[in-house]
Design a protein around this motif. Sequence first.
Motif, PDB file in Angstrom:
ATOM      1  N   GLU A 106       0.818  -1.199   0.000  1.00 44.96           N
ATOM      2  CA  GLU A 106       0.000   0.000   0.000  1.00 44.96           C
ATOM      3  C   GLU A 106       0.861   1.262   0.000  1.00 44.96           C
ATOM      4  O   GLU A 106       0.536   2.248  -0.678  1.00 44.96           O
ATOM      5  CB  GLU A 106      -0.938  -0.014   1.211  1.00 44.96           C
ATOM      6  CG  GLU A 106      -1.768   1.227   1.421  1.00 44.96           C
ATOM      7  CD  GLU A 106      -2.723   1.529   0.273  1.00 44.96           C
ATOM      8  OE1 GLU A 106      -3.186   2.686   0.190  1.00 44.96           O
ATOM      9  OE2 GLU A 106      -2.991   0.617  -0.546  1.00 44.96           O
ATOM     10  N   ILE A 107       1.962   1.244   0.741  1.00 40.15           N
ATOM     11  CA  ILE A 107       2.886   2.386   0.729  1.00 40.15           C
ATOM     12  C   ILE A 107       3.406   2.612  -0.681  1.00 40.15           C
ATOM     13  O   ILE A 107       3.431   3.746  -1.196  1.00 40.15           O
ATOM     14  CB  ILE A 107       4.056   2.143   1.709  1.00 40.15           C
ATOM     15  CG1 ILE A 107       3.554   2.234   3.158  1.00 40.15           C
ATOM     16  CG2 ILE A 107       5.181   3.138   1.478  1.00 40.15           C
ATOM     17  CD1 ILE A 107       4.585   1.832   4.195  1.00 40.15           C
ATOM     18  N   GLY A 108       3.811   1.524  -1.346  1.00 38.69           N
ATOM     19  CA  GLY A 108       4.302   1.630  -2.717  1.00 38.69           C
ATOM     20  C   GLY A 108       3.228   2.121  -3.674  1.00 38.69           C
ATOM     21  O   GLY A 108       3.501   2.903  -4.600  1.00 38.69           O
ATOM     22  N   GLU A 204      -7.522  -0.761  14.681  1.00 42.19           N
ATOM     23  CA  GLU A 204      -6.585   0.114  13.971  1.00 42.19           C
ATOM     24  C   GLU A 204      -7.106   1.550  13.938  1.00 42.19           C
ATOM     25  O   GLU A 204      -6.323   2.500  13.787  1.00 42.19           O
ATOM     26  CB  GLU A 204      -6.312  -0.397  12.553  1.00 42.19           C
ATOM     27  CG  GLU A 204      -7.452  -0.264  11.566  1.00 42.19           C
ATOM     28  CD  GLU A 204      -8.435  -1.424  11.653  1.00 42.19           C
ATOM     29  OE1 GLU A 204      -9.174  -1.610  10.667  1.00 42.19           O
ATOM     30  OE2 GLU A 204      -8.472  -2.141  12.686  1.00 42.19           O
ATOM     31  N   LYS A 205      -8.406   1.710  14.102  1.00 40.51           N
ATOM     32  CA  LYS A 205      -9.002   3.043  14.131  1.00 40.51           C
ATOM     33  C   LYS A 205      -8.910   3.681  15.520  1.00 40.51           C
ATOM     34  O   LYS A 205      -9.043   4.894  15.655  1.00 40.51           O
ATOM     35  CB  LYS A 205     -10.465   2.969  13.680  1.00 40.51           C
ATOM     36  CG  LYS A 205     -10.650   2.448  12.265  1.00 40.51           C
ATOM     37  CD  LYS A 205     -12.125   2.332  11.918  1.00 40.51           C
ATOM     38  CE  LYS A 205     -12.333   1.830  10.498  1.00 40.51           C
ATOM     39  NZ  LYS A 205     -11.853   0.440  10.307  1.00 40.51           N
ATOM     40  N   VAL A 336      -8.803  -5.821   8.721  1.00 40.58           N
ATOM     41  CA  VAL A 336      -8.085  -4.579   9.021  1.00 40.58           C
ATOM     42  C   VAL A 336      -8.053  -3.672   7.794  1.00 40.58           C
ATOM     43  O   VAL A 336      -7.863  -4.121   6.662  1.00 40.58           O
ATOM     44  CB  VAL A 336      -6.650  -4.898   9.494  1.00 40.58           C
ATOM     45  CG1 VAL A 336      -5.828  -3.625   9.626  1.00 40.58           C
ATOM     46  CG2 VAL A 336      -6.689  -5.621  10.832  1.00 40.58           C
ATOM     47  N   ASP A 337      -8.228  -2.398   8.016  1.00 38.49           N
ATOM     48  CA  ASP A 337      -8.173  -1.395   6.953  1.00 38.49           C
ATOM     49  C   ASP A 337      -6.703  -1.085   6.650  1.00 38.49           C
ATOM     50  O   ASP A 337      -6.070  -0.276   7.338  1.00 38.49           O
ATOM     51  CB  ASP A 337      -8.907  -0.127   7.411  1.00 38.49           C
ATOM     52  CG  ASP A 337      -9.019   0.925   6.323  1.00 38.49           C
ATOM     53  OD1 ASP A 337      -8.210   0.902   5.379  1.00 38.49           O
ATOM     54  OD2 ASP A 337      -9.923   1.785   6.436  1.00 38.49           O
ATOM     55  N   THR A 338      -6.148  -1.746   5.627  1.00 38.00           N
ATOM     56  CA  THR A 338      -4.723  -1.591   5.319  1.00 38.00           C
ATOM     57  C   THR A 338      -4.381  -0.181   4.844  1.00 38.00           C
ATOM     58  O   THR A 338      -3.280   0.314   5.085  1.00 38.00           O
ATOM     59  CB  THR A 338      -4.276  -2.605   4.263  1.00 38.00           C
ATOM     60  OG1 THR A 338      -5.094  -2.477   3.096  1.00 38.00           O
ATOM     61  CG2 THR A 338      -4.390  -4.029   4.790  1.00 38.00           C
ATOM     62  N   SER A 342      -1.593   2.122   6.596  1.00 34.49           N
ATOM     63  CA  SER A 342      -0.518   2.746   5.818  1.00 34.49           C
ATOM     64  C   SER A 342      -0.466   4.252   6.039  1.00 34.49           C
ATOM     65  O   SER A 342       0.610   4.841   6.191  1.00 34.49           O
ATOM     66  CB  SER A 342      -0.722   2.446   4.331  1.00 34.49           C
ATOM     67  OG  SER A 342       0.232   3.118   3.546  1.00 34.49           O
ATOM     68  N   ASN A 343      -1.633   4.885   6.093  1.00 37.61           N
ATOM     69  CA  ASN A 343      -1.686   6.332   6.307  1.00 37.61           C
ATOM     70  C   ASN A 343      -1.176   6.737   7.683  1.00 37.61           C
ATOM     71  O   ASN A 343      -0.573   7.799   7.849  1.00 37.61           O
ATOM     72  CB  ASN A 343      -3.123   6.833   6.133  1.00 37.61           C
ATOM     73  CG  ASN A 343      -3.592   6.775   4.693  1.00 37.61           C
ATOM     74  OD1 ASN A 343      -2.786   6.786   3.764  1.00 37.61           O
ATOM     75  ND2 ASN A 343      -4.903   6.700   4.493  1.00 37.61           N
TER      76      ASN A 343
END
Length: 362
Positions: A106-108, A204-205, A336-338, A342-343
């Motif tokens: 996701e970063i990429g 994750e939130k 999980v919200d990837t 990533s953000n």
Amino acid sequence: MKKKWLTSIAVTTIMGALITGCGQQSTASKVESKKGSIENQLVIAGNGAEFENVMRDDIFKQFQEKYPEVKISYVSGVSGDIVAKVRAQKASPQIDFAIVDSNSQEIGRKEGLWQKVEKKDVPNLEKAQFGSKAKDNSGVPVFYSTMGISYNKELVHSKGLPVPKSWNDLNNPKVKENLVLSDISNNFGRTTLIMLAYANGGSEKNIDPGFEKYAGIASGLPTFLNNTAQIQQALQQKRAAYTVWNSNRSLTLAASGIPMEFVIPKEGTILSTQFANLVKGAAHPKAAKKYIDFLLTDEVQKTLGEKLYLNPVTDVKLSAEASKKIDFDKSKAVNVDTELVSNEYAKWVERFNKEVATKVNK
């Protein structure tokens, strides 16, 4: 989510120079194969250790039976380091495709490092049914594994230590005295943080409960180990009894004679999907697409499942033994919200270094 590869492979001096990122991008020479025009060079980046061995000893050989003209080079490393290499080479890519975890994928994607891949490029993509998906067709899922707690069964029983059932058991003093963990610079540490949050009313939130619990665990650790080889050595030498790992690493270590057991805690697991990502501007895109498509064939998915205990992303039939070992309760996979992870990742790392890492050895 609530979860050996070099016979006859020619690694040339020229390709070695390419990997270092020195010099100009090569002009790929073409040869004719049964399948049509394809470059005769291919540079792949992915995990090392057992995964690299199987790639070189098995999968390269299988691919070259179909495309004997293609000479393959392999760059091993952890996902974050691989993305850093691709980023550094953005103006003149030296890697054709990279196999990395979902966070690094996701970063990429957000940085524009990957070329969009569709079914016309990778026909076997339609067979990929399991694991997570990459946003905007920016990567191809090729296998996945569950994340949880691994422990040395003999050591735990001989010391009268508890068998972990919850992510919160990592904070049990008897466990902490025999635990090796990673920080959140890798997938094992990130999973620990997120699942500690889930185990304590967050997600994750709402990551605050995860940081609070991780800080408590860190206070009983001498250091963090981020090198997988160091973690494995600590387990083999019985300097540690527990770690957070993925299922396939625990199973491959058990297959080597180390009495490892793997537990998915009651609060659930994150499915660690690995994606093959075509590097934007790659020197050998046709060969890369052929190889990525090949990774989704039954023969390769079966090799990964039976030799490395990696869960296939296709509906391939594995041996009864392999199927039994990698099967798990799908309802325990946490969604999980990837993209959110990533953000938030850079902020999490900064916070971890201040609130958690400082507690180590204190």
